[in-house]
Design an enzyme around this catalytic site. Structure first.
Site, PDB file in Angstrom:
ATOM      1  N   HIS A  28       0.840  -1.206   0.000  1.00 59.30           N
ATOM      2  CA  HIS A  28       0.000   0.000   0.000  1.00 59.30           C
ATOM      3  C   HIS A  28       0.868   1.246   0.000  1.00 59.30           C
ATOM      4  O   HIS A  28       1.033   1.911   1.022  1.00 59.30           O
ATOM      5  CB  HIS A  28      -0.945  -0.017   1.195  1.00 59.30           C
ATOM      6  N   ASN A  29       1.421   1.555  -1.140  1.00 57.93           N
ATOM      7  CA  ASN A  29       2.292   2.712  -1.293  1.00 57.93           C
ATOM      8  C   ASN A  29       1.911   3.463  -2.559  1.00 57.93           C
ATOM      9  O   ASN A  29       0.923   3.127  -3.230  1.00 57.93           O
ATOM     10  CB  ASN A  29       3.759   2.274  -1.328  1.00 57.93           C
ATOM     11  N   ALA A  30       2.678   4.487  -2.894  1.00 59.64           N
ATOM     12  CA  ALA A  30       2.334   5.344  -4.027  1.00 59.64           C
ATOM     13  C   ALA A  30       2.440   4.614  -5.362  1.00 59.64           C
ATOM     14  O   ALA A  30       1.769   4.985  -6.328  1.00 59.64           O
ATOM     15  CB  ALA A  30       3.230   6.589  -4.035  1.00 59.64           C
ATOM     16  N   ASP A  72      -6.067   4.911  -1.429  1.00 53.84           N
ATOM     17  CA  ASP A  72      -5.405   4.290  -0.281  1.00 53.84           C
ATOM     18  C   ASP A  72      -4.450   5.244   0.425  1.00 53.84           C
ATOM     19  O   ASP A  72      -3.521   4.813   1.114  1.00 53.84           O
ATOM     20  CB  ASP A  72      -4.614   3.046  -0.722  1.00 53.84           C
ATOM     21  N   ASP A  94      -8.623  -1.619  -8.518  1.00 52.08           N
ATOM     22  CA  ASP A  94      -8.001  -1.835  -7.224  1.00 52.08           C
ATOM     23  C   ASP A  94      -7.544  -3.278  -7.027  1.00 52.08           C
ATOM     24  O   ASP A  94      -6.587  -3.535  -6.297  1.00 52.08           O
ATOM     25  CB  ASP A  94      -8.992  -1.447  -6.119  1.00 52.08           C
TER      26      ASP A  94
END
Length: 454
Positions: free
Chosen positions: A174-176, A215, A324
């Site tokens: 869950h990062n950029a 997110d 997603d």
């Protein structure tokens, strides 16, 4: 050190994270708002854009602390929501560690951004860790959104850098880069003829913004973890779509703080904020059956009217849900990377739970939950049903057929790896039930994930 140690004091498990730390971007200087039409940038312009991102990021490190909802209006609208940031004294992982940028290759990749085999990992390296900002600037330009909404380029950059910086680069998944990957997938879905022919500029902007920020400020743990540790966000949102609500309200705080849409009528900005919330909240995996049932009913009754704004918004929600969880539908080399990343994040949560003598969440026990078993269950119960209905909606478009083909291939790959995983673990305590998707896998996936592909 487990990744979540940076959020909790050992003696204060179950209490809120430490006070937010961050910085407020300062003015980058005056540049006229961009009024060009929806034409792709040439190479010199792309170089200028990337350099502007770097300048904006460097100024982030030199300015004052900020909370996620420092804007007074935002504080009145969303009391109690704060940014989840690192514990004081723990340095954040730095971006921008790549020494050389090949701008010709970067420009070539941007020309292929609508292709399904787009390599977001290579793109992130080429942009020096600025994949989300660079991608969004490019897509806003090519879709004509900068011109249509009369957006100021410097303000747009400021907002996008704020969004990118609020993703935690320490998170394996869950990062950029995940946000950029979802945004690129959303761009592909917005081009599907069955949808594209009806979309307005507002629909496109909402879809891209929701994908980019869906997110934001993700802590690297799931909702059940926040609930059982009595985290203040779980209390604030009464254990309902806790992370999705935080992602949405953090996004609104940054929109207001950056004043990106301040020149638009108040009624319009309020509508944008609410629609962004509706889109981001749709990514809650616990609402999967709700949306899937509605989509099946619409397709069975043939009553989708995309001329109607309500039906268009529903299909944007479905498109974002697909984007997603689209990792199993990518080519094997990229899909496997994402699978390993998300499982690493699960396992880190499991290690943290074990350390504090909490029950280990489903899918988070590295000794019992193998990557193949997690992936097979997720594909079977979550991904396949949704993408089959998306293919029905698109009329089995070339992209839909391509995705379903990758999905079948990747599932077969994981099945072939499953026995090897079992043998390699030996006497680790896992049995055959952990290597094949069983009846409980769907519930475990819903409990352990937050709308993102395991």
């Amino acid at each position: 050190m487990p990744v979540l140690e940076r959020y909790f004091h050992s003696a204060e498990l179950g209490r809120r994270w430490t006070a937010p730390e961050g910085v407020l971007p300062s003015t980058l200087g005056s540049r006229p708002g961009c009024q060009q039409g929806p034409l792709p940038w040439d190479l010199p312009e792309m170089i200028r854009m990337v350099k502007l991102v770097w300048k904006s990021k460097s100024e982030l490190q030199a300015t004052k602390q900020r909370g996620i909802l420092e804007n007074e209006d935002a504080l009145h609208s969303f009391p109690g929501d704060v940014q989840l940031t690192g514990q004081t004294g723990v340095p954040a992982e730095r971006r921008g560690s790549y020494p050389f940028i090949d701008f010709r290759l970067l420009n070539h990749m941007l020309s292929k951004v609508g292709m399904w085999d787009f390599d977001i990992f290579l793109f992130d390296r080429l942009t020096n860790g600025n994949s989300l900002v660079t991608l969004l600037c490019h897509l806003f330009n090519t879709h004509g959104l900068i011109h249509h909404f009369k957006l100021d380029m410097v303000t747009l950059h400021r907002f996008l850098v704020m969004v990118q910086e609020d993703y935690h680069s320490q998170n394996p998944y869950h990062n950029a880069v995940h946000a950029a990957d979802v945004t690129q997938a959303m761009h592909c879905y917005l081009k599907e003829p069955k949808l594209a022919n009806f979309l307005t500029p507002l629909d496109i902007m909402l879809g891209l913004l929701a994908a980019a920020a869906h997110d934001v400020d993700h802590p690297g743990v799931n909702q059940p973890f926040l609930v059982k540790t009595n985290h203040h966000l779980a209390n604030l949102y009464q254990n309902m779509s806790v992370l999705e609500n935080h992602h949405w309200r953090s996004t609104i705080g940054m929109l207001r703080e950056s004043r990106l849409l301040a020149h638009l009528p108040k009624e319009m900005t309020q509508d944008i904020e609410q629609q962004l919330g509706s889109l981001i909240l749709a990514t809650d995996i616990n609402r999967q059956n709700e949306f899937l049932t509605r989509l099946k009913a619409h397709l069975h009754n043939k009553d989708l009217r995309l001329e109607d704004a309500h039906d268009r918004h529903f299909m944007l929600q479905i498109a974002l849900k697909c984007a997603d969880i689209c990792n199993p539908c990518r080519i094997w080399e990229m899909s496997k990377q994402w699978s390993e990343r998300v499982c690493e994040e699960f396992y880190r949560q499991g290690e943290l739970e074990q350390k504090f003598e909490l029950e280990i969440s489903p899918l988070c026990n590295q000794q019992k939950d193998s990557i193949p078993s997690i992936q097979i269950g997720f594909m079977t119960y979550i991904v396949e049903p949704l993408f089959r209905e998306w293919a029905r909606f698109t009329g089995n478009s070339p992209l839909s057929e391509n995705m379903l083909s990758h999905l079948a291939h990747n599932k077969a790959q994981w099945k072939s790896l499953s026995p090897r995983q079992r043998r390699s673990r030996g006497s680790s305590g896992s049995g055959p039930g952990h290597d094949h998707a069983g009846p409980g896998t769907e519930n475990e996936a819903q409990a352990a994930t937050e709308g993102d592909t395991p």
